[in-house]
Design a protein around this motif. Structure first.
Motif, mmCIF file in Angstrom:
data_model
loop_
_atom_site.group_PDB
_atom_site.id
_atom_site.type_symbol
_atom_site.label_atom_id
_atom_site.label_comp_id
_atom_site.label_asym_id
_atom_site.label_seq_id
_atom_site.Cartn_x
_atom_site.Cartn_y
_atom_site.Cartn_z
ATOM 1 N N ALA A 8 2.272 1.320 -3.722
ATOM 2 C CA ALA A 8 1.364 1.416 -4.861
ATOM 3 C C ALA A 8 0.440 2.621 -4.783
ATOM 4 C CB ALA A 8 0.525 0.130 -4.963
ATOM 5 N N VAL A 9 -0.100 2.897 -3.586
ATOM 6 C CA VAL A 9 -1.114 3.953 -3.504
ATOM 7 C C VAL A 9 -0.519 5.339 -3.768
ATOM 8 C CG1 VAL A 9 -2.810 5.072 -1.993
ATOM 9 C CG2 VAL A 9 -2.597 2.570 -2.014
ATOM 10 N N ILE A 43 -3.261 1.050 -7.998
ATOM 11 C CA ILE A 43 -4.204 1.156 -6.882
ATOM 12 C C ILE A 43 -5.134 -0.053 -6.837
ATOM 13 C CG2 ILE A 43 -6.106 2.516 -5.928
ATOM 14 C CD1 ILE A 43 -4.734 5.003 -7.077
ATOM 15 N N ALA A 67 -3.350 -3.089 -5.557
ATOM 16 C CA ALA A 67 -3.219 -3.074 -4.097
ATOM 17 C C ALA A 67 -4.501 -3.545 -3.430
ATOM 18 C CB ALA A 67 -2.848 -1.672 -3.626
ATOM 19 N N GLY A 79 -1.397 4.258 -13.047
ATOM 20 C CA GLY A 79 -1.750 4.631 -11.685
ATOM 21 C C GLY A 79 -2.987 3.892 -11.199
ATOM 22 N N VAL A 80 -4.017 3.818 -12.063
ATOM 23 C CA VAL A 80 -5.226 3.065 -11.694
ATOM 24 C C VAL A 80 -4.898 1.601 -11.458
ATOM 25 C CG1 VAL A 80 -7.474 2.301 -12.524
ATOM 26 C CG2 VAL A 80 -6.742 4.666 -12.896
ATOM 27 N N GLY A 82 0.538 5.458 -7.412
ATOM 28 C CA GLY A 82 -0.638 5.436 -8.272
ATOM 29 C C GLY A 82 -1.339 6.778 -8.313
ATOM 30 N N ILE A 83 -1.489 7.410 -7.148
ATOM 31 C CA ILE A 83 -2.112 8.727 -7.116
ATOM 32 C C ILE A 83 -1.263 9.744 -7.884
ATOM 33 C CG2 ILE A 83 -2.791 10.615 -5.588
ATOM 34 C CD1 ILE A 83 -3.554 8.518 -3.507
ATOM 35 N N ALA A 103 0.825 -1.205 0.000
ATOM 36 C CA ALA A 103 0.000 0.000 0.000
ATOM 37 C C ALA A 103 0.861 1.258 0.000
ATOM 38 C CB ALA A 103 -0.928 -0.007 1.213
#
Length: 413
Positions: free
Chosen positions: A127-128, A171, A174, A167-168, A131-132, A124
Motif C-alpha cells: 500500500a505505501v 496509505i 495501511a 493513493g491517500v 500510494g506514494i 505496508a
C-alpha cells in the motif's frame, strides 16, 4: 470523544505507530524464520521424495518459532515489548518454574505476533509504495499507470484526480490496518502472555504469606516495645516522685528503665532485621525459657506476680513457646496499663497435649472498660492463638479480668 475523534484519532495517535513498530518487529522475525526455512527447504527438496518432503516442509515452518518460544526469556522479552509498544501494563510472574502450559501459551502468542506482523508488513509493502506513486502521478508525465495488478490510461485534467485520492486511501488504510491488528494483539495479551490460573493462585498465596508475616511482625513490635514502654513509663513516674526522698529506689527504677529499653531495642533490631531480610544471625525471638526475666521486669515496676507453673515447659514446641511468651507479655502489659499496680496471677500448665495459660488480675479503678479501645492487645493475642488453632477468651468475671488460652502442642491436635 467525538465521532471525528474516534474516526481520525488513530491517524494522529502515537499508540498507532508504536503498534506498527511492534508488528514490524514480528515481521522481521518472521522473515528470519522464512530465510531459514527456504535455505533448508532447498536442500531437502533435492534429498527427499515427494510425500516426505510435503510432510517435512510445514514442520520446518512451524517448529523453529515454536521451539524458540519455549525459552523462558521469550516470554519476558515479549512482555517488555508489549508494555513499551502496546501500552499494556501487566506483570509476568518470574518464580514457580516455566510450566508446559506457559510454554504453549507463549508459543501461541509468539506465532500470532509473527503472523500478524507478516500481514502488516505485506500490506505496508503493497500500500505505501503504490500510494506514494499515486500521489506523485500528477507530477509525472506518463501516459499509462501500471502497478502490476492493474493498468490505467491517464488523461490530463480532472478526469485523473481520483488517482491521488486513491493513493491517500491506500496509505490511510495501511495505518488503520496496523492499529486494528494492534488491538487484536492487545485483546489476546491477557489470555496468552498474562499469568496462568496456577500463577494467579501462587501469587495470591505469596501475598497472603507476606501479609501474615507483616501482621506477625506488627504483633511482635506491639507486644515487645509496648511492654517495655509501659514498664518505662511507670518506673520513670515512680523515680520522679521519690528522687529526693529515696535515691536508692530511684536508682533501681532507672536501672529497670535501662534494662527495659535495651530489651526493646533488641526486639526492634530483630524485627527490622526481618523486614530487611537480614541474615540468619538475627537474634532469636524469646520463648517461655525467658519467662523469669519477663516476670522480674514486671515486678520491678511494682506489680506483684504470682506464677503457678506445671509440666515441662522446656518440652513445648518452639512456635507454641514463642507465642505463649508474647501472650503472657501482652497480658502483663494490659494489666499494668489498664488496672495499675494490682496483683496478677499467672498459671501455665502442660496438660493432655495442650498448653493451658491463664492470667487473672483485679479490674482496678478503670474497671476494664477501656480494654477494647484503640490498642491492638486483645486482637493481637487472639490472632496468635488463631494461627496455632487454639482457643482464646478474655473478659471481666466477678471483679476480675481473666484471659484464658489453650494452645495445642501438635498441629491438628
Amino acid at each position: 470523544m467525538s465521532r471525528l475523534g474516534v474516526v481520525f484519532g488513530p491517524l494522529v495517535s502515537g499508540s498507532t505507530y508504536r503498534r506498527w513498530v511492534y508488528l514490524l518487529l514480528g515481521a522481521a522475525l518472521l522473515f528470519f524464520y522464512l530465510a531459514i526455512e527456504l535455505t533448508v527447504n532447498t536442500v531437502l527438496h533435492q534429498q527427499l521424495p515427494g510425500l516426505p518432503y510435503l510432510i517435512v516442509t510445514p514442520l520446518l515452518f512451524v517448529l523453529p518459532p515454536v521451539l524458540t518460544a519455549f525459552l523462558s526469556a521469550v516470554r519476558i522479552v515479549e512482555a517488555a515489548a508489549v508494555r513499551a509498544l502496546l501500552g499494556l501494563s501487566f506483570t509476568v510472574p518470574t518464580g514457580g518454574g516455566y510450566s508446559w502450559e506457559v510454554r504453549w501459551r507463549t508459543a501461541t502468542w509468539y506465532v500470532l505476533h509473527l503472523l500478524l506482523g507478516g500481514v502488516a508488513a505485506a500490506a505496508a509493502l503493497f500500500a505505501v509504495p503504490i500510494g506514494i506513486g499515486f500521489l506523485l502521478t500528477p507530477l509525472a508525465d506518463v501516459p499509462v499507470l501500471d502497478v502490476g495488478v492493474a493498468r490505467w490510461t491517464l488523461q490530463h485534467g480532472w478526469s485523473s484526480a481520483w488517482i491521488p485520492l486513491l493513493g491517500v486511501t491506500l496509505i490511510v488504510s495501511a495505518i488503520y490496518l496496523g492499529a486494528g491488528l494492534g488491538v487484536v494483539l492487545m485483546r489476546a495479551v491477557p489470555a496468552l502472555l498474562g499469568p496462568t490460573p496456577s500463577e494467579r493462585v501462587a501469587e495470591l498465596e505469596r501475598q497472603a504469606t507476606l501479609l501474615a508475616e507483616r501482621n506477625r511482625l506488627a504483633r511482635e513490635l506491639h507486644d515487645s516495645v509496648g511492654h517495655a514502654l509501659t514498664i518505662t513509663t511507670i518506673q520513670a513516674g515512680a523515680a520522679r516522685r521519690v528522687l529526693a526522698t529515696d535515691p536508692e529506689f530511684a536508682d533501681r527504677a532507672l536501672l529497670a528503665i535501662e534494662e527495659a529499653g535495651r530489651a526493646a531495642l533488641a526486639d526492634l533490631d530483630h524485627v527490622l532485621g526481618l523486614l530487611r531480610e537480614a541474615s540468619t544471625s538475627t537474634a532469636p525471638q524469646p520463648t517461655l525459657d525467658e519467662l523469669p526475666q519477663l516476670l522480674a521486669t514486671t515486678r520491678s515496676a511494682g506489680v506483684t506476680v504470682h506464677e503457678e507453673l506445671a509440666g515441662e515447659l522446656s518440652s513445648v514446641p518452639l512456635a507454641v513457646s514463642r507465642e505463649a511468651y508474647r501472650i503472657v507479655q501482652e497480658g502483663l502489659t494490659n494489666a499494668l496499663r489498664h488496672a495499675g499496680k494490682v496483683p496478677v496471677t499467672l498459671r501455665i500448665a502442660v496438660l493432655l497435649g495442650n498448653l493451658e495459660l491463664e492470667l487473672v488480675n483485679p479490674l482496678g479503678t478503670a474497671g476494664g472498660a477501656d480494654r477494647d479501645g484503640g490498642g491492638r492487645g486483645l486482637a493481637g493475642m487472639r490472632e496468635r492463638v488463631t494461627v496455632l488453632r487454639g482457643r482464646f477468651s478474655a473478659g471481666a468475671e466477678d471483679g476480675q479480668w481473666r484471659v484464658c488460652v489453650r494452645l495445642p502442642l501438635r498441629a491438628g491436635a
